[in-house]
Every structure is written in C-alpha cells, then in structure tokens.
Design a protein around this motif. Structure first.
Motif, PDB file in Angstrom:
ATOM      1  N   VAL A  29      52.445  31.249  49.671  1.00  9.48           N
ATOM      2  CA  VAL A  29      52.790  32.660  49.591  1.00  9.48           C
ATOM      3  C   VAL A  29      51.619  33.417  48.962  1.00  9.48           C
ATOM      4  O   VAL A  29      50.721  32.815  48.370  1.00  9.48           O
ATOM      5  CB  VAL A  29      54.084  32.894  48.778  1.00  9.48           C
ATOM      6  CG1 VAL A  29      55.286  32.284  49.491  1.00  9.48           C
ATOM      7  CG2 VAL A  29      53.949  32.332  47.367  1.00  9.48           C
ATOM      8  N   ALA A  30      51.654  34.726  49.059  1.00 11.07           N
ATOM      9  CA  ALA A  30      50.577  35.571  48.531  1.00 11.07           C
ATOM     10  C   ALA A  30      50.549  35.544  47.010  1.00 11.07           C
ATOM     11  O   ALA A  30      51.592  35.503  46.350  1.00 11.07           O
ATOM     12  CB  ALA A  30      50.763  37.001  49.029  1.00 11.07           C
ATOM     13  N   THR A  42      46.741  37.358  54.988  1.00  9.00           N
ATOM     14  CA  THR A  42      45.341  36.989  54.734  1.00  9.00           C
ATOM     15  C   THR A  42      45.238  36.079  53.513  1.00  9.00           C
ATOM     16  O   THR A  42      44.532  35.061  53.539  1.00  9.00           O
ATOM     17  CB  THR A  42      44.484  38.254  54.540  1.00  9.00           C
ATOM     18  OG1 THR A  42      44.534  39.029  55.748  1.00  9.00           O
ATOM     19  CG2 THR A  42      43.045  37.923  54.203  1.00  9.00           C
ATOM     20  N   GLN A  43      45.951  36.410  52.449  1.00 12.49           N
ATOM     21  CA  GLN A  43      45.940  35.585  51.240  1.00 12.49           C
ATOM     22  C   GLN A  43      46.513  34.191  51.513  1.00 12.49           C
ATOM     23  O   GLN A  43      45.964  33.184  51.059  1.00 12.49           O
ATOM     24  CB  GLN A  43      46.757  36.250  50.138  1.00 12.49           C
ATOM     25  CG  GLN A  43      46.150  37.496  49.565  1.00 12.49           C
ATOM     26  CD  GLN A  43      47.072  38.124  48.540  1.00 12.49           C
ATOM     27  OE1 GLN A  43      47.723  37.427  47.769  1.00 12.49           O
ATOM     28  NE2 GLN A  43      47.119  39.445  48.531  1.00 12.49           N
ATOM     29  N   ALA A  80      48.634  39.593  64.033  1.00  8.12           N
ATOM     30  CA  ALA A  80      47.290  40.172  64.135  1.00  8.12           C
ATOM     31  C   ALA A  80      46.316  39.424  63.235  1.00  8.12           C
ATOM     32  O   ALA A  80      45.182  39.136  63.625  1.00  8.12           O
ATOM     33  CB  ALA A  80      47.328  41.653  63.775  1.00  8.12           C
ATOM     34  N   VAL A  81      46.761  39.072  62.030  1.00  4.12           N
ATOM     35  CA  VAL A  81      45.916  38.307  61.107  1.00  4.12           C
ATOM     36  C   VAL A  81      45.814  36.861  61.565  1.00  4.12           C
ATOM     37  O   VAL A  81      44.726  36.271  61.592  1.00  4.12           O
ATOM     38  CB  VAL A  81      46.457  38.402  59.660  1.00  4.12           C
ATOM     39  CG1 VAL A  81      45.619  37.555  58.711  1.00  4.12           C
ATOM     40  CG2 VAL A  81      46.488  39.855  59.205  1.00  4.12           C
ATOM     41  N   TRP A  82      46.937  36.270  61.935  1.00  8.26           N
ATOM     42  CA  TRP A  82      46.969  34.876  62.404  1.00  8.26           C
ATOM     43  C   TRP A  82      46.008  34.676  63.575  1.00  8.26           C
ATOM     44  O   TRP A  82      45.229  33.727  63.596  1.00  8.26           O
ATOM     45  CB  TRP A  82      48.395  34.496  62.814  1.00  8.26           C
ATOM     46  CG  TRP A  82      48.520  33.138  63.416  1.00  8.26           C
ATOM     47  CD1 TRP A  82      48.387  32.812  64.737  1.00  8.26           C
ATOM     48  CD2 TRP A  82      48.782  31.913  62.740  1.00  8.26           C
ATOM     49  NE1 TRP A  82      48.559  31.468  64.925  1.00  8.26           N
ATOM     50  CE2 TRP A  82      48.802  30.890  63.704  1.00  8.26           C
ATOM     51  CE3 TRP A  82      49.023  31.575  61.410  1.00  8.26           C
ATOM     52  CZ2 TRP A  82      49.051  29.556  63.395  1.00  8.26           C
ATOM     53  CZ3 TRP A  82      49.269  30.257  61.098  1.00  8.26           C
ATOM     54  CH2 TRP A  82      49.274  29.261  62.074  1.00  8.26           C
ATOM     55  N   ASP A  83      46.067  35.583  64.557  1.00  9.53           N
ATOM     56  CA  ASP A  83      45.245  35.438  65.764  1.00  9.53           C
ATOM     57  C   ASP A  83      43.752  35.468  65.450  1.00  9.53           C
ATOM     58  O   ASP A  83      42.960  34.811  66.116  1.00  9.53           O
ATOM     59  CB  ASP A  83      45.591  36.528  66.782  1.00  9.53           C
ATOM     60  CG  ASP A  83      46.971  36.339  67.391  1.00  9.53           C
ATOM     61  OD1 ASP A  83      47.560  35.245  67.263  1.00  9.53           O
ATOM     62  OD2 ASP A  83      47.476  37.313  67.997  1.00  9.53           O
ATOM     63  N   GLY A  84      43.365  36.202  64.416  1.00 10.08           N
ATOM     64  CA  GLY A  84      41.970  36.231  64.012  1.00 10.08           C
ATOM     65  C   GLY A  84      41.553  35.025  63.187  1.00 10.08           C
ATOM     66  O   GLY A  84      40.366  34.765  63.010  1.00 10.08           O
TER      67      GLY A  84
END
Length: 130
Positions: A29-30, A42-43, A80-84
C-alpha cells in the motif's frame, strides 16, 4: 526441501517470502495515503520493485498480480500508472477487485507472486541465472 527466506519480517507478517524459486509479496500500500489513485499506485509499484530486487528478481518475472481497489471508479487511473510500469510485451496474469481495504485512506493494494531467474527444482547446482 528448500528453506524459506523472509524479507523485512515484522511481528505479524513479512513483506516478502521466498521459497522454491518463487517470491511472494505481502499486499503493498502507499506510504503517503494523501495521494490520489495515480500517486498511490506509483508508490505501491515502486515498493514492489524494491522488494522484488531485494529478493533477486524483477517485475518482468511477475507471475500473478492481485489488485484491490477501494473504489472501482479508480480503475482507469490505476491502469494508467500500471500500463506505464509493466514490462512491455510481458504482462503478468492479473485480477482486479473492489475491496474494503484495512485503512479508509488507502485506495489501492497490490499483491504479487514472482519467479526467481534461473531457478531449477533440482537444487542449488542447477539454479543459475538465466
């Protein structure tokens, strides 16, 4: 039988366990739960990268990811974050579900299982990095 290796053991759980060529991560988790879904994701993915490196592997060897979202409205932002982040052409098996997380400020929790590079069940003599 292979030994079990614990990475960052706590009183209640370990952040990761390694056994038989497989790495099992605890739910990540963040650290800063004030962030939006993109910031928290992202974290979480950065924590996964660190733990996999500590175990001797990386995200390209993730076998399965389980993603828990507090709100399905955050699905697109998380993706969106996962795909990057995910290794291009090498995405793991994955499940994403809505779940009530342990703390209300957490938006996402991710659990992964990964393989160690070059591991072979015959034993250490066969376990050479691929």
């Amino acid at each position: 039988m292979s030994n079990v290796i614990r990475i960052q053991p706590r009183s209640r759980y370990s952040e990761a366990s390694v056994h038989g060529g497989t790495v099992y991560l605890a739910g990540q988790v963040a650290d800063d739960a004030t962030q939006d879904i993109r910031g928290q994701t992202t974290q979480v993915l950065a924590a996964i990268d660190r733990l996999l490196a500590d175990a001797g592997t990386d995200k390209s060897r993730i076998l399965m990811a389980q993603i828990f979202l507090a709100e399905m409205a955050d699905f697109e932002g998380m993706n969106a974050v996962w795909d990057g982040w995910v290794t291009p052409g090498n995405p793991p098996s994955r499940a994403t579900v809505r779940a009530q997380l342990a703390r209300p400020e957490w938006k996402v929790e991710v659990v992964v299982t990964a393989a160690l590079p070059g591991w072979h069940p015959a034993g250490p003599a066969q376990n050479k990095t691929a």
